[in-house]
Design a protein around this motif. Structure first.
Motif, short mmCIF file in Angstrom:
data_model
loop_
_atom_site.label_atom_id
_atom_site.label_comp_id
_atom_site.label_asym_id
_atom_site.label_seq_id
_atom_site.Cartn_x
_atom_site.Cartn_y
_atom_site.Cartn_z
N ASN A 40 96.46 23.59 4.43
CA ASN A 40 96.63 22.35 4.65
C ASN A 40 95.15 22.19 5.78
N GLU A 41 95.08 23.02 6.46
CA GLU A 41 93.79 22.85 6.80
C GLU A 41 92.58 22.78 5.62
N LYS A 42 92.91 23.64 5.41
CA LYS A 42 91.77 24.45 4.11
C LYS A 42 91.10 23.26 3.47
N PHE A 43 92.84 22.64 2.58
CA PHE A 43 93.11 21.60 1.75
C PHE A 43 92.20 21.08 2.11
N GLU A 44 92.13 20.00 3.54
CA GLU A 44 92.21 18.61 3.97
C GLU A 44 90.63 19.46 4.27
N SER A 45 90.18 20.49 4.93
CA SER A 45 88.83 20.59 4.58
C SER A 45 87.55 20.32 3.83
N ALA A 199 104.84 21.76 4.63
CA ALA A 199 104.81 22.28 2.96
C ALA A 199 104.66 21.20 2.64
N THR A 200 105.98 19.89 2.49
CA THR A 200 105.12 19.53 1.93
C THR A 200 103.55 18.22 2.41
N VAL A 201 102.86 18.43 3.44
CA VAL A 201 101.81 17.55 3.03
C VAL A 201 100.55 18.94 3.16
N ALA A 202 101.18 20.13 2.55
CA ALA A 202 99.84 21.15 2.39
C ALA A 202 99.84 20.67 0.38
N LYS A 203 101.36 20.54 0.24
CA LYS A 203 101.11 20.32 -1.16
C LYS A 203 100.44 19.08 -1.66
N LEU A 204 100.80 17.83 -1.19
CA LEU A 204 100.07 16.80 -1.28
C LEU A 204 98.59 16.85 -1.03
N SER A 205 98.00 17.49 -0.08
CA SER A 205 96.94 17.70 0.52
C SER A 205 96.59 18.13 -0.95
N ALA A 206 96.92 19.74 -1.71
CA ALA A 206 96.67 19.94 -3.21
C ALA A 206 96.33 19.47 -4.14
N TRP A 207 97.00 18.13 -4.00
CA TRP A 207 97.06 16.79 -5.13
C TRP A 207 96.52 16.65 -5.16
N GLN A 208 95.43 15.89 -3.65
CA GLN A 208 94.25 15.51 -3.35
C GLN A 208 93.22 16.34 -3.50
N ASN A 209 93.75 17.20 -3.34
CA ASN A 209 91.98 18.42 -4.43
C ASN A 209 91.89 18.80 -5.46
N ASP A 210 92.86 18.63 -5.92
CA ASP A 210 93.28 18.40 -7.85
C ASP A 210 92.18 16.99 -8.35
N ILE A 211 92.60 16.13 -7.51
CA ILE A 211 92.26 14.37 -8.59
C ILE A 211 90.77 14.64 -8.19
N ASN A 212 90.51 15.14 -6.64
CA ASN A 212 88.47 15.13 -5.81
C ASN A 212 88.66 15.73 -7.06
N LYS A 213 88.77 16.84 -8.14
CA LYS A 213 87.90 18.12 -8.73
C LYS A 213 88.07 17.28 -9.66
N VAL A 214 89.74 17.13 -10.87
CA VAL A 214 89.14 15.03 -11.72
C VAL A 214 87.69 14.60 -11.76
N GLU A 215 87.45 13.61 -10.54
CA GLU A 215 85.86 12.76 -10.65
C GLU A 215 84.82 13.63 -10.43
N SER A 216 84.63 15.00 -9.68
CA SER A 216 83.98 15.72 -9.93
C SER A 216 83.14 15.85 -11.13
#
Length: 513
Positions: A40-45, A199-216
């Motif tokens: 989760n730390e990696k995703f949030e960073s 684990a739930t938090v890490a998965k949700l952070s991964a979602w945020q990573n996915d939508i940031n990639k879409v924007e990028s």
């Protein structure tokens, strides 16, 4: 370890062994939970960095739109819509992470959550009701669907964004998921139900990573950085540039293929050797062909960049050939024409429009632009005469001789099969006798109108039509296993050719089994 009568010492050893295994399991569980925390730390960073990068790319796009306008201005509008949609969904996911971490305090010294304590998932129990979704779960599903719909609407039907739309559909596919037991779970249940809070938090952070990639990805394509996106080349046109525009038979054709970009902002100041269209900035060539042989032409574009004049020369070649004086006549199927069928013929005169070309011959009928049908009459040859008129009014003519051949004899069939066909008598009794033209280039329909049936040791039966009659079946009833029934003297007509019978049709044999 559980069977038989054990001594007190053995019971103690077994108990200690079980305690040891339980302690190992607890240690592994803590390590796994800590692993989710590190993930989760990696995703949030990564999310923080991608947010900053996206902001910079949007500023760059806005600057480009202000300078160049055109397609960049349109792309900037799309980009801002995507940013708003992404921010709203990103912030909504933050509320889900807050729910999942409720009751867990961040360490003021490390700034981290107590990962090893976050081994329960009861904070999100309201997402589920039995095997289905609770009110909160339905809200999450509806929010994801709305995000997908909003992104699709913002991107529209522009093909260069099609890869992004496909990626969103795949990453946020809300269909039921097959679990390891082969049963289907609801999307949220498969990914979150019963999992530790971290684990739930890490998965949700991964979602945020996915939508940031879409924007990028949207910004990258808008800025022209997505070289792997084929659709991003909509403003390019592949141009074939041959070294010259006419070649003799056997001569090597040489040239190159280049990409030409259609850009309303790229217009030359002037051009020589061609006419400049002020509306499009395109240069159009209009020349009068010179003498016979290879000719060259050329010119120059002049552009102004940063106050400097930049010349860009161009050149080309073309070949002038004599005016045509012979026609091209060819049989579309083969070197001969066949009596009894319609033979397609192409007639043209090089360099002369079809309206100025006339072809004539017995049985020849025009059916289209340069296309004729030939139905040969009597004799062994037919001559096609062609006359035409050159652009200057001068008449030219040519002719071609074709041989006339009859259609070859077909081969008899039973049940559509040729040669020796095997099967029970019952199959032959209901079978249809037919005929095929083997290796014949025309599609023709054949109709069998009669045949002879012969069983060894029995009299020959003459049949009218293409199926066995009562007399045939009577003779056939006396045949035994292994006997051969010969179908010969097959009379075959060409459908649509009146009473014209084809040459002798080869017999077919049916072996009774």
């Amino acid at each position: 370890m559980a069977g038989g009568k054990l001594t007190p010492r053995q019971k103690m050893i077994n108990l200690m062994y079980l305690v040891f295994i339980a302690m190992l399991a607890m240690n592994v569980s803590k390590e796994v939970i800590s692993g989710f925390g590190l993930m989760n730390e990696k995703f949030e960073s990564s999310n923080v960095n991608s947010k900053q990068t996206n902001e910079q790319m949007l500023v760059a796009l806005e600057t480009k739109a202000a300078e160049a306008k055109g397609e960049f201005a349109t792309a900037a509008v799309t980009a801002h819509k995507v940013k708003t949609i992404t921010d709203n969904f990103y912030n909504y996911i933050n509320t889900l992470k807050e729910q999942a971490t409720k009751g867990y305090e961040v360490d003021p010294e490390t700034g981290k959550l107590p990962y090893e304590e976050m081994d329960k998932g009861d904070n999100i129990d309201d997402w589920f009701t039995g095997e289905g979704y609770g009110k909160k779960g339905k809200e999450i599903i509806a929010t994801i669907e709305q995000y997908k719909a909003d992104i699709k609407t913002a991107l529209g039907t522009d093909k260069k964004y099609s890869g992004i739309v496909k990626e969103i559909e795949e990453k946020f596919d809300l269909s039921d998921v097959k679990n390891k037991e082969g049963l289907k779970d609801k999307f949220l249940a498969y990914h979150f139900k019963g999992f530790p809070a971290i684990a739930t938090v890490a998965k949700l952070s991964a979602w945020q990573n996915d939508i940031n990639k879409v924007e990028s990805d949207v910004y990258s394509i808008a800025l022209g950085k997505a070289a792997v996106e084929t659709a991003s080349y909509n403003n390019y046109q592949a141009v074939v540039v041959l070294d010259k525009n006419a070649y003799f038979q056997g001569e090597q054709v040489t040239g190159k293929v280049v990409l030409g970009r259609l850009d309303e902002n790229t217009k030359p100041k002037s051009v020589t050797g061609a006419r400049l269209d002020p509306a499009t900035g395109q240069a159009k060539i209009a020349l009068t062909a010179g003498g016979i042989g290879e000719q060259t032409f050329g010119g120059q574009f002049t552009f102004v960049e940063d106050g400097k004049t930049i010349p860009l020369k161009f050149s080309g070649k073309y070949v002038v050939v004599p005016k045509p004086n012979s026609a091209t006549i060819s049989a579309d199927k083969m070197n001969v024409v066949y009596r009894g069928v319609v033979n397609p013929i192409s007639v043209s005169f090089a360099g002369i429009s079809d309206k100025d070309v006339n072809a004539s011959a017995p049985g020849l009928v025009k059916v289209g632009n340069g296309k004729y049908n030939m139905s040969p009459q009597g004799g062994n040859e037919v001559v096609i005469n062609v006359s035409a008129k050159l652009p200057n009014g001068q008449p030219v003519s040519d002719k071609k001789v074709f041989r006339i051949k009859g259609i070859p004899g077909p081969t008899g069939t039973i049940r559509g099969e040729m040669g020796v066909v095997k099967g029970p008598k019952s199959n032959l009794e209901i079978a249809t006798v037919g005929a095929k033209l083997v290796d014949f280039d025309f599609d023709v329909n054949l109709d069998v109108v009669g045949f002879n049936l012969k069983v060894t040791g029995q009299p020959t039966v003459v049949v009218q039509g293409n199926r066995l009659n009562a007399q045939c079946k009577s003779v056939l009833s006396k045949a035994g296993r292994g006997d051969q029934v010969t179908i010969s003297e097959i009379k075959t007509k060409l459908v649509g050719a009146g009473s014209y019978l084809l040459p002798r049709t080869a017999p077919v044999i049916f072996e009774i089994q």
